[in-house]
Scaffold this active site. Structure first.
Site, PDB file in Angstrom:
ATOM      1  N   ASP A   1     -21.200 -43.813  -0.800  1.00 34.35           N
ATOM      2  CA  ASP A   1     -20.309 -44.721  -0.089  1.00 34.35           C
ATOM      3  C   ASP A   1     -19.293 -43.904   0.694  1.00 34.35           C
ATOM      4  OD1 ASP A   1     -18.534 -43.805  -1.952  1.00 34.35           O
ATOM      5  OD2 ASP A   1     -18.642 -45.580  -3.218  1.00 34.35           O
ATOM      6  N   LYS A   2     -18.400 -44.596   1.367  1.00 33.03           N
ATOM      7  CA  LYS A   2     -17.459 -43.939   2.272  1.00 33.03           C
ATOM      8  C   LYS A   2     -16.206 -43.417   1.575  1.00 33.03           C
ATOM      9  CE  LYS A   2     -15.287 -48.357   3.445  1.00 33.03           C
ATOM     10  NZ  LYS A   2     -14.962 -49.313   4.527  1.00 33.03           N
ATOM     11  N   THR A   3     -16.115 -43.577   0.272  1.00 27.85           N
ATOM     12  CA  THR A   3     -14.912 -43.157  -0.443  1.00 27.85           C
ATOM     13  C   THR A   3     -14.930 -41.681  -0.819  1.00 27.85           C
ATOM     14  OG1 THR A   3     -15.871 -43.811  -2.565  1.00 27.85           O
ATOM     15  CG2 THR A   3     -14.611 -45.475  -1.369  1.00 27.85           C
TER      16      THR A   3
END
Length: 395
Positions: free
Chosen positions: A329-331
């Site tokens: 994911d983008k985290t």
């Protein structure tokens, strides 16, 4: 008498009539003995049934262990220890620090002055970070006064059981007032109380009505890649054998009607054939042996907690360590966090910041710290004034 079974009639100097005696000595012909098929089949079914039975028994023992956990419930005017399976809807329970929540409960009060409590929901959503829960101010004032709960009375209008972990809607009628209840005031079964001495709550859902059980669904039979390949091969073999049997039956029928019928008197044969099916037995035996080696593996033993490896099922051994999907994911879950030394301030003097530094420096030229015995090549800094001031200070 030619039909006598106690003697043999021999016609001297008559080859034609003695031919019958020649062919009658040939025994019946059969490709395989039926026992050679029945025994492997019984072994396969027996091993599979025993293995699945052991796995089901272990799951039953695990469920029994969970249901027999201790819970502190208000009964007969005092808090008493009972089993999880005896907890009912409407009971008031007390949960200590690091204990599992036995059911979906409404948080009434905590031992903390801030009226907050912290829970770990790793068994629900896989997240290990702690979440905060806070009761209603009206019930939170009770605190840890157990005597106040003896005469505690309230009415909760709750939603029906569902599988939505992050949503709850209800209203609580207490002391003539109505309060809204949301998910922030609920503790779900499977949570663990952390960093909080104790809390008190009212049971809302138990057993299969809890959100944890609502999300579990019906168990499905898991198959490995080896099982799928074996099933495909067995199906292909079955189709091929059916084709061979069909062609052989047609050709055999034609030959039987034209020629073979004349030989049945002298050369009898069986009207069926059999096949062996023992590969499944070897696969099940191998899996059982692999599960034992997993349990005995000293490299998978955790000495500090005295926890050995435990193979809870013998059907997924060959799937261990296999990666099929990689999620990101983008985290920054799978990214690399790099910390660099950019600037510092020593006795009011700023180094490394072109705007705040009193002296200019080249940002593209790196300072050579190799003269220092503690120097590491990964350390990079652009302000050479820091090194000069350090050298002057040493002198």
């Amino acid at each position: 008498d030619d039909t006598s079974k106690s003697e043999r009639i021999i016609y001297i100097n008559d080859k034609a009539r003695n031919a019958e005696q020649k062919f009658s000595c040939i025994p019946q012909i059969n490709a395989l003995n039926p026992i050679s098929t029945a025994v492997p089949l019984v072994i396969v079914l027996g091993i599979t049934a025993a293995k699945d039975g052991v796995d089901d028994y272990k799951r039953h023992q695990s469920d029994k262990k969970i249901n027999n956990r201790n819970a502190t419930v208000l009964q007969d005017g005092s808090f008493q220890t009972t089993k999880w399976r005896n907890v009912s809807v409407g009971d008031i329970v007390r949960i200590e620090n690091n204990e599992h929540v036995p059911a979906d409960i409404l948080l009434l009060s905590t031992s903390e002055a801030s009226m907050f409590c912290f829970i770990e929901t790793a068994d629900l959503d896989g997240e290990t970070n702690l979440k905060v829960r806070q009761p209603l101010a009206a019930t939170g004032k009770i605190g840890v006064n157990e005597g106040s709960y003896v005469n505690f009375a309230a009415k909760l209008h709750s939603e029906l059981p569902n599988n939505q972990l992050n949503r709850y809607q209800g209203t609580l009628e207490y002391n003539g007032e109505t309060y809204g209840i949301d998910n922030e005031k609920m503790l779900l079964r499977g949570c663990i109380l952390r960093n909080t001495k104790q809390i008190y709550g009212a049971v809302v859902f138990t057993g299969k009505d809890t959100k944890l059980m609502q999300n579990s669904g019906s168990p499905r039979f898991k198959r490995t890649r080896l099982d799928r390949v074996m099933n495909s091969l067995v199906f292909m073999i079955f189709v091929i054998l059916c084709c061979f049997s069909l062609v052989g039956a047609i050709l055999g029928g034609l030959w039987e009607s034209r020629t073979g019928a004349y030989f049945r008197t002298f050369l009898p044969w069986e009207t069926f054939t059999t096949n062996s099916a023992s590969i499944g037995a070897f696969v099940e035996i191998i899996r059982l042996g692999q599960s034992w080696t997993i349990d005995w593996d000293l490299k998978m033993y955790h000495e500090k907690t005295d926890t050995p490896a435990k193979a809870r099922t013998t059907t997924l051994n060959e799937e261990l360590g296999q990666i099929e999907y990689v999620f990101s994911d983008k985290t920054g879950t799978l990214t690399q966090n790099i910390m660099t030394f950019n600037r510092c301030s020593v006795l009011g003097t700023v180094y490394g910041d072109p705007e705040l530094s009193e002296r200019s420096f080249s940002a593209s030229k790196k300072v050579d710290f190799s003269a220092n015995r503690y120097y590491t090549p990964k350390f990079e800094f652009s302000d050479h004034n820091l090194l000069q001031d350090c050298q002057v200070g040493v002198k």
